[in-house]
Scaffold this active site. Structure first.
Site, PDB file in Angstrom:
ATOM      1  N   GLU A  82      15.509  19.935  -5.938  1.00 53.70           N
ATOM      2  CA  GLU A  82      16.060  20.923  -6.896  1.00 53.70           C
ATOM      3  C   GLU A  82      17.024  20.563  -7.964  1.00 53.70           C
ATOM      4  O   GLU A  82      17.718  19.812  -7.623  1.00 53.70           O
ATOM      5  CB  GLU A  82      17.054  21.718  -5.669  1.00 53.70           C
ATOM      6  CG  GLU A  82      17.533  23.117  -6.573  1.00 53.70           C
ATOM      7  CD  GLU A  82      18.319  23.980  -5.555  1.00 53.70           C
ATOM      8  OE1 GLU A  82      19.221  24.699  -6.112  1.00 53.70           O
ATOM      9  OE2 GLU A  82      17.877  24.062  -4.078  1.00 53.70           O
ATOM     10  N   LYS A 260      24.679  27.970   1.853  1.00 56.60           N
ATOM     11  CA  LYS A 260      23.202  27.416   1.599  1.00 56.60           C
ATOM     12  C   LYS A 260      23.553  26.351   0.281  1.00 56.60           C
ATOM     13  O   LYS A 260      22.973  25.227   0.352  1.00 56.60           O
ATOM     14  CB  LYS A 260      22.197  28.320   1.183  1.00 56.60           C
ATOM     15  CG  LYS A 260      20.893  27.740   0.739  1.00 56.60           C
ATOM     16  CD  LYS A 260      20.742  27.285  -0.688  1.00 56.60           C
ATOM     17  CE  LYS A 260      19.275  26.776  -1.081  1.00 56.60           C
ATOM     18  NZ  LYS A 260      19.423  26.313  -2.411  1.00 56.60           N
ATOM     19  N   ASP A 276      18.348  13.439  10.445  1.00 55.74           N
ATOM     20  CA  ASP A 276      17.942  14.772  10.837  1.00 55.74           C
ATOM     21  C   ASP A 276      18.614  15.893   9.993  1.00 55.74           C
ATOM     22  O   ASP A 276      19.603  16.494  10.480  1.00 55.74           O
ATOM     23  CB  ASP A 276      18.038  14.948  12.443  1.00 55.74           C
ATOM     24  CG  ASP A 276      16.793  15.814  12.868  1.00 55.74           C
ATOM     25  OD1 ASP A 276      16.805  16.936  12.011  1.00 55.74           O
ATOM     26  OD2 ASP A 276      16.692  16.020  14.024  1.00 55.74           O
ATOM     27  N   HIS A 374      21.703  25.411 -14.237  1.00 48.88           N
ATOM     28  CA  HIS A 374      20.655  25.379 -13.346  1.00 48.88           C
ATOM     29  C   HIS A 374      19.454  25.505 -14.075  1.00 48.88           C
ATOM     30  O   HIS A 374      18.270  24.610 -14.018  1.00 48.88           O
ATOM     31  CB  HIS A 374      20.464  26.453 -12.232  1.00 48.88           C
ATOM     32  CG  HIS A 374      19.374  26.243 -11.395  1.00 48.88           C
ATOM     33  ND1 HIS A 374      19.274  25.147 -10.443  1.00 48.88           N
ATOM     34  CD2 HIS A 374      18.054  26.958 -11.215  1.00 48.88           C
ATOM     35  CE1 HIS A 374      18.163  25.409  -9.666  1.00 48.88           C
ATOM     36  NE2 HIS A 374      17.509  26.167 -10.257  1.00 48.88           N
TER      37      HIS A 374
END
Length: 422
Positions: A82, A260, A276, A374
């Protein structure tokens, strides 16, 4: 490497950035070759890690700069696809650097293994019997991992819970295991399975599930930092950030996106170090809900000096030994870049990355909006998608930003115009 503050780091060529990090962190030739992709993960090694292997997928690894953690300058490796994640974390860390950087602590390296017991006529009596045999159960568990015990870890305690469900009453035993520098799933699961016959004999019930819990509420990491109000954009921006946090802390729809964003930073470091990501993410979101209301993993306040004070607390079940952390050469290089020697140090670096990521996202949301930064970075991907030569990408992106038009169709037009020599 003595200083993570490298002005203009993002403007350097890939090779220049690579050399600064690899030489500054004293990576070996093999580590350098693995990190650069010169010697990619072999198919034999890949085949030993998972089943039915047919190939590999490359994920870019960047380093976030400007991090000072517990007084030590640190590069933070981040594996993510991202755009803007690495840049955002670096920018936020810069705003905290001169005010001391990040400070972290860990509650310990304790994991829980759950043993579900069914078909018990007298669950409260069975619960008492388990406690009567506590030392026997713990000793039997520790016989299964003498190496962990020799390092000071192993099964330390147990809890017994009675859970009334819709259809039955379950007895659930929690093995409390100190896994030290390992994430611990293999050790805990082995103990839980091995002690099953003993549990069934003691309780007279039937053991069904025997598995680690990813809600590692006795393996909490905490990080805090103060971010300069001036660097963030001033008093109004700081007040907006606190207001945005309060929104997330009370509204689960906002909290889901808020958290998030935190995990953008956390999962990128977890992945880079071969840990993990699913376990860490499951634990984080479960912990955000532990009050019965899904809330923010961070807290934001304005301190007495008018600067932004931020904290984060969440479970962090990561290790520096075992699993992909030990078998994947890039994971080993990432750990060396961070200069961590314990799982607790690694957890602190990950939490700091999450806190910085959240600061950057809230700052963008409270000012120009999330899309400006972004999309500027995403425009590079769009230019490549449009067929641009590498030498033309910066020119194409600059033109699109100048026009304030970062749509793919406009970037495609700019790309084709340049290719025609216009």
């Amino acid at each position: 490497m003595s200083n993570s503050r490298i002005p203009g780091f993002y403007r350097l060529s890939t090779k220049e950035r690579f050399d600064i990090v690899t030489k500054g962190c004293n990576l070996s030739e093999n580590e350098i070759n693995s990190l650069s992709g010169e010697y990619p993960l072999s198919m034999d090694l890949a085949d030993s890690m998972i089943e039915n292997v047919i190939g590999q997928i490359g994920i870019p690894v960047g380093v976030a700069t400007n991090f000072k953690i517990n007084g030590k300058d640190t590069f933070i490796p981040m594996a993510t696809e991202e755009p803007s994640v690495v840049a955002a974390a670096s920018n936020a860390a810069k705003a905290a650097y001169e005010l001391g950087g990040f400070f972290t602590s860990m509650s310990g390296t304790i994991m829980r293994g759950q043993i579900q017991v069914l078909n018990i006529a007298d669950p409260y009596a069975a619960r008492a019997k388990i406690f009567e045999h506590k030392e026997e159960i713990l000793n039997y568990c520790n016989e299964k991992d003498p190496t962990l015990v020799s390092l000071g870890g192993g099964a330390k305690d147990l809890e017994v819970h009675i859970i009334p469900t819709t259809n039955q009453i379950m007895l659930v035993i929690h093995l409390i295991v100190d896994t030290k520098d390992a994430m611990g799933a293999n050790a805990v699961n082995t103990m839980a399975e091995a002690v099953t016959p003993t549990i069934e004999t003691i309780t007279g019930g039937k053991v069904v599930l025997r598995i680690i819990s990813n809600l590692a509420d006795r393996r909490l990491v905490r990080a805090r930092a103060v971010f300069s109000s001036e660097a963030l954009g001033g008093k109004e921006i700081v007040e907006n950030i606190v207001s945005a946090f309060e929104f997330a802390d009370f509204d689960p729809y906002r909290a889901a996106t808020h958290n998030k964003g935190i995990m953008n930073g956390i999962s990128a470091v977890v992945l880079a170090t071969g840990n993990d990501t699913r376990a860490v993410e499951a634990g984080a979101h479960a912990y955000a809900s532990i009050s019965g209301h899904y809330k923010s993993l961070t807290k934001w306040e304005i301190n007495a000096d008018g600067n932004l004070s931020g904290t984060i607390e969440l479970p962090m079940a990561v290790g520096i030994v075992g699993g992909a952390t030990k078998t994947h050469p890039v994971a080993q290089a990432a750990l060396k870049i961070m200069r961590v020697s314990t799982a607790e140090e690694l957890a602190g670096c990950i939490a700091a990355a999450g806190l910085a990521q959240n600061a950057a996202a809230l700052r963008a949301l409270s000012a120009e909006g999330i899309q400006r930064g972004h999309m500027s970075l995403h425009a590079r991907n769009l230019a490549v998608m449009a067929g641009a030569d590498k030498s033309d990408v910066d020119r194409i992106v600059a033109q699109a930003i100048k026009e304030k038009d970062l749509r793919y169709d406009r970037i495609l037009e700019i790309t084709q115009s340049i290719q025609r020599g216009e």
